[in-house]
Design an enzyme around this catalytic site. Structure first.
Site, PDB file in Angstrom:
ATOM      1  N   GLU A  75       4.933   9.614   5.315  1.00 51.03           N
ATOM      2  CA  GLU A  75       5.436   8.292   5.697  1.00 51.03           C
ATOM      3  C   GLU A  75       6.338   7.729   4.601  1.00 51.03           C
ATOM      4  OE1 GLU A  75       1.691   6.850   8.521  1.00 51.03           O
ATOM      5  OE2 GLU A  75       1.731   6.310   6.407  1.00 51.03           O
TER       6      GLU A  75
ATOM      7  N   LYS B 117      -4.081  -7.337  10.186  1.00 46.73           N
ATOM      8  CA  LYS B 117      -3.577  -6.553   9.050  1.00 46.73           C
ATOM      9  C   LYS B 117      -2.844  -7.422   8.016  1.00 46.73           C
ATOM     10  CE  LYS B 117      -5.077  -3.038  11.321  1.00 46.73           C
ATOM     11  NZ  LYS B 117      -4.242  -1.958  11.825  1.00 46.73           N
TER      12      LYS B 117
END
EC number: 5.3.1.6
Length: 223
Positions: free
Chosen positions: A105, A123
């Site tokens: 990523e 989050k």
């Protein structure tokens, strides 16, 4: 009263809202995880030339939808990279790696002109690392040595049993780190011999966060 009945509905809403921030045609960098999976299912709308995937799981899902997946070595740059996060703060710094794809990523994100982060509001945090451990990808032979270094930094590293990354390495999840300066800590941990990378994304933060809240979608940038 929330607009969404479930967390999955929030994730779907964030994914849909992200589409307008992604280029039509061209080559898109695509992350990994449950929120990204909702986005991948919508990507045929963008009529992409191809995608660069951050994990084998993402590559497989893209291919099933008929989207060509290309090797990053054949791509100079990406117009955008889209991914979720395990935590994100007002500086657009993130913790990622819950799905053990953090290294790829970070690599794919590094060649993108912008990083679009899609999350639900669970989050969004005031400080990274309080509730979610920091994943660190480690070369297996260095596991104990790296763990000792992480303890010296104030962390409590735990070996993630049964997990091997796409790169053949292991994950240490580090609890109880006081992440007051994410950029410095990202550099410090990455300099430990045996560490491939860690899940702090602060040197290359998100450009924009698409956050699904109970009241709808919010677009947030660094403050």
């Amino acid at each position: 009263m929330s607009l969404y009945a479930t967390q999955d509905e929030k994730k779907q809403a964030a994914a849909k809202a992200a589409l307008k921030h992604l280029p039509k045609g061209g080559i898109l960098g695509v992350g990994t995880g449950s929120t990204v999976n909702f986005l991948i299912d919508l990507l045929p709308e963008l009529q992409l030339e191809a995608a660069v995937a951050s994990s084998q799981a993402t590559a497989d899902r893209l291919k099933k939808l008929g989207i060509e997946v290309v090797d990053m070595n054949h791509v100079g740059s990406l117009d955008a990279y889209v991914d979720g996060a395990d935590e994100i703060d007002r500086h657009m710094h993130m913790i990622k790696g819950g799905g053990a794809a953090l290294t790829r990523e970070k690599i794919v994100a590094s060649i993108a002109k912008k990083f679009v982060c899609i999350v639900d509001d669970s989050k969004w945090v005031d400080q990274l690392g309080r509730d979610f451990p920091l994943p660190v990808e480690v070369i297996p032979m260095a596991r104990s040595a790296v763990a000792r270094k992480l303890v010296s930094l104030g962390g409590d590293p735990v070996y993630r049993e049964g997990v091997v990354t796409d790169n053949g390495n292991i994950i240490l999840d580090v609890f109880n780190l006081n992440i007051l300066n994410a950029i410095d800590l990202e550099k410090t941990i990455n300099n430990i011999p045996g560490v491939v990378t860690n899940g702090i994304f602060a040197l290359n933060p998100a450009t924009i966060a698409i956050v699904a809240t109970n009241d709808g979608i919010e677009e947030r940038t660094a403050q």
